[in-house]
Write a protein that holds these residues in place. Structure first.
Motif: not given
Length: 300
Positions: A107-123
């Motif tokens: 769950f923590v890994t999933a949250v981190l992936v979502l947080m960081f991935g959304r942060l750079f979703s537009h580059g």
């Protein structure tokens, strides 16, 4: 003369039977048929054991996540569908060998992936839009579906740590009996007698009378199943029934508000008579956590 003869052929006592106050709101024969099929699949999975139950729960998580994320993306939210499904599957499956430790880590890994991935979703050079909204909703979905469902999956593992000889399938059956009794009691009493809305701003059709029917059904089923199947005190089962019904009711209200904000009636049309798959399991998800907590204390 014909009216008199027709009245004489009418079954005695029909006029005295209570009439439903509310409409069922769905095609009842079709809904019952779908429920029977789903129940048969669940019983087959229980009979097989974790090798059958875990794939069933994982499939339910995948379908429910697809429904919810698809609906969100249709309403301009930016939630990555494939990563959400993959991360949700990781949460379910890692709970098998590692228990709650594996579930929390996933769950923590999933949250981190979502947080960081959304942060750079537009580059790196373009700031994300609606970052807080989309990230918060994504974490909400991860909690609502795969996290809660993983506790349902772990019900099949309770007997591994138990010394009382109770088969692991009995813990799952206890959960299923309580859910079915709660749903049936709430539905019947709500349709027949419901007149006092519980939360009209969220779900106008959910009544206090229906909630009382759910409590009665859940308490009776919990007391009987815990005492007869798990061989523990009946009052533990009664408390389990109350906790399960409260969480299931709140889960229904959460989904009602979720759909209300999105302006939709059902999550999908996947299950005839029920709507979407998430419409069928919305109350089961949070109640699975309470069930696992109580029954793991009994089993352990």
């Amino acid at each position: 003369m014909s009216d008199v003869s027709g009245a004489s052929r009418r079954p005695l006592g029909v006029d005295h039977l209570p009439r439903p106050r509310n409409s069922a709101g769905r095609n009842l024969p079709v809904a019952v048929g779908v429920s029977v099929v789903l129940g048969a699949l669940a019983l087959l999975a229980v009979w097989i054991g974790p090798l059958g139950w875990y794939p069933l729960v994982a499939a339910a998580v995948g379908v429910a996540t697809w429904e919810v994320v698809t609906r969100l993306n249709e309403r301009s939210y930016l939630i990555p569908l494939v990563p959400m499904i993959v991360l949700g599957q990781a949460m379910v499956w890692l709970s098998w060998p590692f228990g709650t430790n594996g579930l929390v880590a996933a769950f923590v890994t999933a949250v981190l992936v979502l947080m960081f991935g959304r942060l750079f979703s537009h580059g790196r050079r373009t700031p994300p839009k609606n970052y807080l909204r989309d990230t918060a909703v994504g974490i909400f979905v991860l909690t609502w579906i795969p996290l809660f469902a993983s506790f349902a999956a772990m019900l099949s593992l309770i007997s591994a740590d138990s010394a009382d000889g109770v088969p692991g399938g009995f813990y799952i059956i206890t959960f299923m009996l309580c859910v079915v009794a709660s749903d049936t009691g709430g539905y019947v009493v709500g349709v027949m007698f419901g007149s006092h809305p519980m939360a009209p701003a969220v779900s106008p059709k959910k009544s206090w009378e229906g909630f009382a029917g759910s409590v009665i059904g859940g308490v009776v089923a919990g007391a009987l199943s815990v005492s007869l199947l798990l061989e523990h005190q009946w009052w533990v089962g009664a408390l389990l029934g109350v906790g399960l019904v409260v969480c299931a009711t709140l889960g229904d209200l959460v989904e009602s508000q979720f759909k209300r904000e999105l302006g939709i009636k059902d999550m999908s049309g996947l299950l005839p008579g029920h709507g979407g798959f998430m419409d069928r399991i919305d109350g089961m998800l949070p109640s699975a956590m309470v069930t696992w907590l109580v029954l793991s204390l009994i089993g352990g």
